[in-house]
Design a protein around this motif. Structure first.
Motif, PDB file in Angstrom:
ATOM      1  N   ARG A   1       7.189   7.034  35.874  1.00  0.00           N
ATOM      2  CA  ARG A   1       7.579   5.634  36.141  1.00  0.00           C
ATOM      3  C   ARG A   1       8.800   5.199  35.334  1.00  0.00           C
ATOM      4  N   ILE A   2       9.239   6.040  34.411  1.00  0.00           N
ATOM      5  CA  ILE A   2      10.462   5.702  33.663  1.00  0.00           C
ATOM      6  C   ILE A   2      11.642   5.516  34.629  1.00  0.00           C
ATOM      7  N   ARG A   3      11.508   6.128  35.806  1.00  0.00           N
ATOM      8  CA  ARG A   3      12.531   5.979  36.846  1.00  0.00           C
ATOM      9  C   ARG A   3      12.867   4.507  37.094  1.00  0.00           C
ATOM     10  N   ASP A   4      11.831   3.648  37.017  1.00  0.00           N
ATOM     11  CA  ASP A   4      12.014   2.231  37.346  1.00  0.00           C
ATOM     12  C   ASP A   4      12.397   1.383  36.143  1.00  0.00           C
ATOM     13  N   ASN A   5      12.666   2.045  35.025  1.00  0.00           N
ATOM     14  CA  ASN A   5      13.001   1.271  33.819  1.00  0.00           C
ATOM     15  C   ASN A   5      14.488   1.442  33.482  1.00  0.00           C
ATOM     16  N   PRO A   6      15.289   0.437  33.823  1.00  0.00           N
ATOM     17  CA  PRO A   6      16.740   0.571  33.619  1.00  0.00           C
ATOM     18  C   PRO A   6      17.164   0.549  32.158  1.00  0.00           C
ATOM     19  N   ASP A   7      16.258   0.176  31.248  1.00  0.00           N
ATOM     20  CA  ASP A   7      16.611   0.193  29.822  1.00  0.00           C
ATOM     21  C   ASP A   7      16.700   1.620  29.288  1.00  0.00           C
ATOM     22  N   ILE A   8      16.007   2.549  29.983  1.00  0.00           N
ATOM     23  CA  ILE A   8      15.997   3.948  29.511  1.00  0.00           C
ATOM     24  C   ILE A   8      17.170   4.706  30.121  1.00  0.00           C
ATOM     25  N   ASP A   9      18.079   5.167  29.256  1.00  0.00           N
ATOM     26  CA  ASP A   9      19.190   6.016  29.712  1.00  0.00           C
ATOM     27  C   ASP A   9      18.880   7.481  29.450  1.00  0.00           C
ATOM     28  N   VAL A  10      18.228   7.750  28.302  1.00  0.00           N
ATOM     29  CA  VAL A  10      18.013   9.126  27.843  1.00  0.00           C
ATOM     30  C   VAL A  10      16.535   9.346  27.542  1.00  0.00           C
ATOM     31  N   VAL A  11      16.035  10.528  27.891  1.00  0.00           N
ATOM     32  CA  VAL A  11      14.702  10.945  27.453  1.00  0.00           C
ATOM     33  C   VAL A  11      14.910  12.013  26.378  1.00  0.00           C
ATOM     34  N   TYR A  12      14.323  11.799  25.208  1.00  0.00           N
ATOM     35  CA  TYR A  12      14.437  12.773  24.115  1.00  0.00           C
ATOM     36  C   TYR A  12      13.101  13.522  24.043  1.00  0.00           C
ATOM     37  N   VAL A  13      13.125  14.810  24.395  1.00  0.00           N
ATOM     38  CA  VAL A  13      11.912  15.632  24.464  1.00  0.00           C
ATOM     39  C   VAL A  13      11.639  16.258  23.093  1.00  0.00           C
ATOM     40  N   ILE A  14      10.542  15.837  22.459  1.00  0.00           N
ATOM     41  CA  ILE A  14      10.203  16.360  21.114  1.00  0.00           C
ATOM     42  C   ILE A  14       8.759  16.887  21.150  1.00  0.00           C
ATOM     43  N   LEU A  15       8.498  17.676  22.157  1.00  0.00           N
ATOM     44  CA  LEU A  15       7.164  18.246  22.401  1.00  0.00           C
ATOM     45  C   LEU A  15       7.122  19.702  21.953  1.00  0.00           C
ATOM     46  N   PRO A  16       5.922  20.324  21.923  1.00  0.00           N
ATOM     47  CA  PRO A  16       5.873  21.775  21.708  1.00  0.00           C
ATOM     48  C   PRO A  16       6.782  22.496  22.712  1.00  0.00           C
TER      49      PRO A  16
ATOM     50  N   GLU B   1       9.385  21.426  31.441  1.00  0.00           N
ATOM     51  CA  GLU B   1       8.751  20.490  32.387  1.00  0.00           C
ATOM     52  C   GLU B   1       9.264  19.057  32.188  1.00  0.00           C
ATOM     53  N   TYR B   2       9.307  18.608  30.926  1.00  0.00           N
ATOM     54  CA  TYR B   2       9.683  17.205  30.709  1.00  0.00           C
ATOM     55  C   TYR B   2      11.182  16.965  30.884  1.00  0.00           C
ATOM     56  N   THR B   3      11.972  18.008  30.669  1.00  0.00           N
ATOM     57  CA  THR B   3      13.411  17.878  30.938  1.00  0.00           C
ATOM     58  C   THR B   3      13.636  17.731  32.445  1.00  0.00           C
ATOM     59  N   VAL B   4      12.977  18.571  33.200  1.00  0.00           N
ATOM     60  CA  VAL B   4      13.156  18.524  34.661  1.00  0.00           C
ATOM     61  C   VAL B   4      12.647  17.184  35.213  1.00  0.00           C
ATOM     62  N   ARG B   5      11.477  16.765  34.747  1.00  0.00           N
ATOM     63  CA  ARG B   5      10.928  15.487  35.233  1.00  0.00           C
ATOM     64  C   ARG B   5      11.827  14.314  34.843  1.00  0.00           C
ATOM     65  N   ALA B   6      12.392  14.368  33.638  1.00  0.00           N
ATOM     66  CA  ALA B   6      13.291  13.286  33.203  1.00  0.00           C
ATOM     67  C   ALA B   6      14.538  13.248  34.085  1.00  0.00           C
ATOM     68  N   ALA B   7      15.108  14.432  34.351  1.00  0.00           N
ATOM     69  CA  ALA B   7      16.316  14.485  35.204  1.00  0.00           C
ATOM     70  C   ALA B   7      15.983  13.972  36.605  1.00  0.00           C
ATOM     71  N   GLN B   8      14.827  14.350  37.103  1.00  0.00           N
ATOM     72  CA  GLN B   8      14.433  13.894  38.447  1.00  0.00           C
ATOM     73  C   GLN B   8      14.191  12.387  38.485  1.00  0.00           C
ATOM     74  N   ALA B   9      13.872  11.830  37.329  1.00  0.00           N
ATOM     75  CA  ALA B   9      13.707  10.370  37.248  1.00  0.00           C
ATOM     76  C   ALA B   9      15.058   9.684  36.998  1.00  0.00           C
ATOM     77  N   GLY B  10      16.138  10.469  37.027  1.00  0.00           N
ATOM     78  CA  GLY B  10      17.481   9.904  36.911  1.00  0.00           C
ATOM     79  C   GLY B  10      17.934   9.661  35.479  1.00  0.00           C
ATOM     80  N   LYS B  11      17.301  10.327  34.506  1.00  0.00           N
ATOM     81  CA  LYS B  11      17.649  10.082  33.104  1.00  0.00           C
ATOM     82  C   LYS B  11      18.408  11.265  32.498  1.00  0.00           C
ATOM     83  N   HIS B  12      19.276  10.970  31.532  1.00  0.00           N
ATOM     84  CA  HIS B  12      19.905  12.020  30.730  1.00  0.00           C
ATOM     85  C   HIS B  12      18.848  12.583  29.787  1.00  0.00           C
ATOM     86  N   VAL B  13      19.114  13.789  29.264  1.00  0.00           N
ATOM     87  CA  VAL B  13      18.095  14.428  28.419  1.00  0.00           C
ATOM     88  C   VAL B  13      18.677  14.933  27.105  1.00  0.00           C
ATOM     89  N   MET B  14      17.970  14.625  26.023  1.00  0.00           N
ATOM     90  CA  MET B  14      18.161  15.303  24.741  1.00  0.00           C
ATOM     91  C   MET B  14      16.893  16.128  24.575  1.00  0.00           C
TER      92      MET B  14
END
Ligand code: NAD
Length: 363
Positions: free
Chosen positions: A92-107, A113-126
């Motif tokens: 649902r981050i797709r619908d949040n215009p305040d989010i430009d970047v998703v920073y993945v700090i997972l194992p 997975e989270y990089t691909v999902r973030a990109a598909q939601a239209g977000k840049h990725v760190m």
């Protein structure tokens, strides 16, 4: 400089950042770039505190599987409930215009997975290092971000740390003569019962986690890509920490100009240093890639001197603001997905060399 002349300098050093095509990624002007942090573990906690030092980046959203953490960090950093997500509601981050970047700090095994999902939601990725657990996953991540027209940057924070930047510059200039040898040692004594020691989540042992600093450093200090690698692993399989991942792995690499690098990666000894040795002396950082407290010594003309660098912007804020600038100006990150992929390809070659007991040619 004879050796340096033949080197391919890692893309993006200094002012030579290549411009990316198009302007599809530009963020709204007049506000800071908004980051969502995914995975609220120990490193994320440090990163969250660093937005206070940023000029161009701000924390706007949190993603976690633990409601308590969402509440605690949400309240601490003023993140409203509307901007707090679980792994199930992540898309649902797709619908949040305040989010430009998703920073993945997972194992590590969750980065792809989270990089691909973030990109598909239209977000840049760190994405944190190691970029993923295989070169194949890295390629998928790069392709997903390319397809979505979004930036991908890997959390190689040392590239934004002043002592490391100076070391790169001095090595490139041949300040202690053309580089001949680099040694780089990284390790810590791993505590038991953590995901880092579970191959399914980490993808590997010390090399994936801490040895990658040695590996990345010799690449940024030479500005070259190795042509050959040989590695030796030493792991006590009776130690319950090392049932599925390696402890120590030492690797030697040869570079096109003739530079040789010797690196140690370890989960049972504590070190954090590198030394660049040229024909006329050496440059040493110890600690080299820690969060703070870097020290540099230079030996030249028969004298060893400590060199101090004025404290600039911290490496974490520098890293966060760098991606913000890249988004703002539509330029290529200094440490993009290709950089993470290059390390992962070498990690695979190092493991293969240790497993097969032979030198691996990379040409
Ligand atoms: P951590 O264990 O402290 O945090 C991991 C987070 O992931 C936790 O919040 C945990 O709840 C969550 N998580 C979600 N699913 C999980 C699962 N199945 N198993 C375990 N945890 C799960 O780890 P960390 O030290 O914060 O490391 C996270 C990432 O950051 C790693 O990729 C690591 O390599 C990287 N890191 C980078 C640096 C750096 O200096 N660049 C430093 C530390 C860690």
């Amino acid at each position: 400089m004879r050796n340096a002349d033949r080197r391919t300098v890692i893309a993006g050093l200094g002012a030579g950042l290549a411009l990316a095509a198009g302007n599809a990624c530009a963020a709204p002007r007049g506000r800071k770039i908004g980051y969502a942090i995914v995975g609220l573990g120990s490193y994320a906690e440090l990163i969250m505190s660093k937005f206070a030092e940023c000029e161009q980046s701000r924390l706007v959203a949190l993603v976690s599987g633990t409601p308590d953490k969402l509440k605690r960090f949400g309240e601490k950093y003023g993140i409203p409930e509307s901007h707090r997500y679980s792994y199930q509601t992540f898309d649902r981050i797709r619908d949040n215009p305040d989010i430009d970047v998703v920073y993945v700090i997972l194992p590590n095994s969750m980065h792809a997975e989270y990089t691909v999902r973030a990109a598909q939601a239209g977000k840049h990725v760190m994405c944190e290092k190691p970029m993923a657990v295989s070169a194949a996953e890295c390629r998928t991540m790069i392709e997903a971000c390319r397809k979505a027209g979004r930036k991908l940057m890997i959390g190689y924070r040392s590239r934004f740390e002043p002592y490391n930047r100076l070391a790169i510059d001095l090595a490139k200039k041949g300040f202690v003569g053309p580089t001949q040898i680099i040694t780089a040692d990284h390790g810590f004594n791993a505590r038991p019962n953590q995901w880092r020691l579970d191959r399914a989540l980490s993808g590997g042992g010390s090399l994936m986690d801490i040895g990658i600093y040695s590996l990345n450093a010799v690449r940024y200090l030479t500005g070259e890509e190795p042509v050959e690698v040989s590695a030796v692993e030493s792991t006590d399989r009776n130690d319950p920490r090392f049932r599925t991942v390696e402890d120590r792995i030492s690797f030697l690499m040869r570079f096109p100009s003739g530079i040789e690098t010797t690196c140690v990666s370890s989960y049972s000894s504590n070190h954090n240093m590198y030394r660049v040795t040229g024909t006329e002396g050496w440059i040493q950082l110890e600690p080299a890639t820690s969060y703070e407290g870097q020290k540099m010594w230079i030996r030249r003309d028969g004298r060893t001197e400590e060199r101090q660098v004025p404290a600039g912007k911290g490496q974490h804020a520098g890293q966060l603001d760098h991606l913000a600038e890249c988004i703002r100006n539509d330029t290529k990150p200094l440490v993009g997905g290709e950089e993470g992929l290059a390390d992962m390809r070498l990690i695979e070659a190092i493991y293969r060399s240790a497993r097969e007991g032979r030198r691996i040619s990379l040409t």
